[in-house]
Every structure is written in C-alpha cells, then in structure tokens.
Design a protein around this motif. Structure first.
Motif, PDB file in Angstrom:
ATOM      1  N   GLY A 260       0.905  -1.284  -0.039  1.00  0.00           N
ATOM      2  CA  GLY A 260       0.129   0.055   0.066  1.00  0.00           C
ATOM      3  C   GLY A 260       0.817   1.300  -0.145  1.00  0.00           C
ATOM      4  N   TRP A 261       0.255   2.466  -0.182  1.00  0.00           N
ATOM      5  CA  TRP A 261       1.036   3.775   0.066  1.00  0.00           C
ATOM      6  C   TRP A 261       1.572   3.891   1.214  1.00  0.00           C
ATOM      7  N   GLY A 262       1.186   3.333   2.356  1.00  0.00           N
ATOM      8  CA  GLY A 262       1.882   3.432   3.739  1.00  0.00           C
ATOM      9  C   GLY A 262       3.309   2.781   3.521  1.00  0.00           C
ATOM     10  N   GLU A 263       3.341   1.666   3.093  1.00  0.00           N
ATOM     11  CA  GLU A 263       4.612   0.770   2.804  1.00  0.00           C
ATOM     12  C   GLU A 263       5.611   1.523   2.035  1.00  0.00           C
ATOM     13  N   ILE A 264       5.052   2.158   0.923  1.00  0.00           N
ATOM     14  CA  ILE A 264       5.964   2.921  -0.031  1.00  0.00           C
ATOM     15  C   ILE A 264       6.548   4.101   0.698  1.00  0.00           C
ATOM     16  N   LEU A 265       5.680   4.877   1.473  1.00  0.00           N
ATOM     17  CA  LEU A 265       6.145   6.226   2.162  1.00  0.00           C
ATOM     18  C   LEU A 265       7.253   5.809   2.892  1.00  0.00           C
ATOM     19  N   VAL A 266       6.907   4.574   3.687  1.00  0.00           N
ATOM     20  CA  VAL A 266       8.028   4.047   4.724  1.00  0.00           C
ATOM     21  C   VAL A 266       9.385   3.654   4.209  1.00  0.00           C
ATOM     22  N   LEU A 267       9.246   3.195   2.676  1.00  0.00           N
ATOM     23  CA  LEU A 267      10.409   2.698   2.033  1.00  0.00           C
ATOM     24  C   LEU A 267      11.219   3.972   1.500  1.00  0.00           C
ATOM     25  N   ILE A 268      10.644   5.055   1.280  1.00  0.00           N
ATOM     26  CA  ILE A 268      11.238   6.132   0.504  1.00  0.00           C
ATOM     27  C   ILE A 268      11.679   7.046   2.013  1.00  0.00           C
ATOM     28  N   VAL A 269      10.910   7.102   2.853  1.00  0.00           N
ATOM     29  CA  VAL A 269      11.791   7.781   4.092  1.00  0.00           C
ATOM     30  C   VAL A 269      13.080   6.979   4.444  1.00  0.00           C
ATOM     31  N   ALA A 270      12.994   5.535   4.494  1.00  0.00           N
ATOM     32  CA  ALA A 270      14.201   4.813   4.954  1.00  0.00           C
ATOM     33  C   ALA A 270      15.054   4.871   3.770  1.00  0.00           C
ATOM     34  N   GLY A 271      14.981   4.819   2.661  1.00  0.00           N
ATOM     35  CA  GLY A 271      15.947   5.192   1.782  1.00  0.00           C
ATOM     36  C   GLY A 271      16.654   6.448   1.562  1.00  0.00           C
ATOM     37  N   LEU A 272      15.738   7.605   2.035  1.00  0.00           N
ATOM     38  CA  LEU A 272      16.175   8.781   2.253  1.00  0.00           C
ATOM     39  C   LEU A 272      17.210   9.038   3.296  1.00  0.00           C
ATOM     40  N   PHE A 273      16.912   8.291   4.597  1.00  0.00           N
ATOM     41  CA  PHE A 273      17.960   8.203   5.518  1.00  0.00           C
ATOM     42  C   PHE A 273      19.218   7.415   5.263  1.00  0.00           C
ATOM     43  N   ILE A 274      19.121   6.186   4.404  1.00  0.00           N
ATOM     44  CA  ILE A 274      20.167   5.420   4.242  1.00  0.00           C
ATOM     45  C   ILE A 274      20.998   5.799   3.093  1.00  0.00           C
ATOM     46  N   LEU A 275      20.231   6.173   1.969  1.00  0.00           N
ATOM     47  CA  LEU A 275      21.217   6.709   0.924  1.00  0.00           C
ATOM     48  C   LEU A 275      21.524   8.335   0.800  1.00  0.00           C
ATOM     49  N   GLY A 276      20.579   8.972   1.526  1.00  0.00           N
ATOM     50  CA  GLY A 276      20.789  10.548   1.422  1.00  0.00           C
ATOM     51  C   GLY A 276      20.061  11.186   0.372  1.00  0.00           C
ATOM     52  N   PRO A 277      19.729  12.365   0.332  1.00  0.00           N
ATOM     53  CA  PRO A 277      19.222  12.972  -0.688  1.00  0.00           C
ATOM     54  C   PRO A 277      19.916  12.921  -2.012  1.00  0.00           C
ATOM     55  N   GLU A 278      21.225  12.973  -1.809  1.00  0.00           N
ATOM     56  CA  GLU A 278      22.025  13.014  -3.229  1.00  0.00           C
ATOM     57  C   GLU A 278      21.836  11.623  -4.148  1.00  0.00           C
ATOM     58  N   ARG A 279      21.980  10.540  -3.369  1.00  0.00           N
ATOM     59  CA  ARG A 279      21.946   9.399  -4.110  1.00  0.00           C
ATOM     60  C   ARG A 279      20.626   8.569  -4.236  1.00  0.00           C
ATOM     61  N   LEU A 280      19.703   9.187  -3.527  1.00  0.00           N
ATOM     62  CA  LEU A 280      18.152   8.451  -3.648  1.00  0.00           C
ATOM     63  C   LEU A 280      17.530   8.696  -5.192  1.00  0.00           C
ATOM     64  N   PRO A 281      17.590   9.726  -5.898  1.00  0.00           N
ATOM     65  CA  PRO A 281      17.074   9.789  -7.255  1.00  0.00           C
ATOM     66  C   PRO A 281      17.816   8.748  -8.160  1.00  0.00           C
ATOM     67  N   GLU A 282      19.214   8.430  -7.725  1.00  0.00           N
ATOM     68  CA  GLU A 282      19.819   7.402  -8.543  1.00  0.00           C
ATOM     69  C   GLU A 282      19.261   6.123  -8.374  1.00  0.00           C
ATOM     70  N   ALA A 283      19.121   5.904  -7.071  1.00  0.00           N
ATOM     71  CA  ALA A 283      18.912   4.322  -6.681  1.00  0.00           C
ATOM     72  C   ALA A 283      17.416   4.151  -7.202  1.00  0.00           C
ATOM     73  N   ALA A 284      16.577   5.222  -6.981  1.00  0.00           N
ATOM     74  CA  ALA A 284      14.944   5.020  -7.686  1.00  0.00           C
ATOM     75  C   ALA A 284      15.097   4.806  -9.152  1.00  0.00           C
ATOM     76  N   ALA A 285      16.102   5.596  -9.906  1.00  0.00           N
ATOM     77  CA  ALA A 285      16.127   4.984 -11.276  1.00  0.00           C
ATOM     78  C   ALA A 285      16.553   3.707 -11.602  1.00  0.00           C
TER      79      ALA A 285
END
Length: 141
Positions: A6-31
């Motif tokens: 669901g959308w809640g799980e996706i939001l948690v994954l995005i926030v976790a990715g933001l903390f783990i990868l940082g805002p610089e590498r998150l767009p590259e990882a998503a791509a």
C-alpha cells in the motif's frame, strides 16, 4: 505485482531510503530500481511469448489449470459447505424470521422444541389483496 503493498509501505520505504542513501543518491537509486523492474518485466514478457510460440495451442491448455488455481484465492470453505448442505439457503434454521417465534418452522425453536408463542396448529398468514397495506407492528419499528 505490488498488489499487497500500500501507499503507507511505499512512504516508509522512501523515508528509509532517504535516511540510508541520503538525498544525493536517492534519485539515482530510484532510477536504478525502475530500470531493473522494467528489465525483469521485459524478460517475463519475452519468456511468455516464446513459450506461447513454441507450445502453440497447448499453451492455453496449460494456462487454464493455473487460472483455476488463482480462482481458489477467494475460496471460502464455510460458504461452500453451507451451499452444499443447505442448497444455498443463507438462513437454513429460519433464525432471522420476522415473527420472532424462533424460526420459520411453525413456531418451534431451532432445537425442535415448541417456542413460547407456538400454537397447536401453525397458521399461515393470509396473503395481502392488491392495494392492501401490510399490518404495522409499532413495537418492531
């Protein structure tokens, strides 16, 4: 593919990715994740198409039992047993009868003993004539 996410799980994954990868590498990882998912989907489509070409009409015969198995996801054993035993009657004991005598079986309780309002000869209510209004029970409304 992501039917149970669901959308809640996706939001948690995005926030976790933001903390783990940082805002610089998150767009590259998503791509990268998007490209990988696209490749997997293309491989699956290609494999399905290749099987269909090689097997011909037998492919549809193979898919039919698999589709039947997918239909079992919504299997409700209680409903199936009730339909089989009571021929689809949703209230086999008449417990939801409006007259309140414990069942629709002539004034007897579900266990077979006579109810409190049972008479010696059960009477059928007379049918209404055209244009006649049904009797109203003020206690029931």
């Amino acid at each position: 593919m992501f039917e149970s996410v669901g959308w809640g799980e996706i939001l948690v994954l995005i926030v976790a990715g933001l903390f783990i990868l940082g805002p610089e590498r998150l767009p590259e990882a998503a791509a990268w994740v998007g490209k990988s998912m696209r490749k997997v989907r293309e491989f699956a489509t290609g494999a399905r198409q290749q099987l269909r070409e090689e097997m011909g009409p037998e492919f549809d015969e193979l898919r039919k039992p698999l589709e039947d198995l997918r239909g079992l996801r919504n299997f409700d054993p209680k409903r199936v047993v009730t339909q089989h035993l009571f021929d689809g009657d949703p209230d086999p004991l008449g417990l939801n009868n409006i007259n309140g005598n414990g069942g629709g079986n002539g004034g007897s309780k579900p266990n077979g003993y006579p109810g409190a309002g049972a008479t010696s000869a059960p009477s059928q209510p007379e049918s209404l004539k055209p244009g006649e209004k049904p009797p109203v029970d003020p206690d029931a409304t």
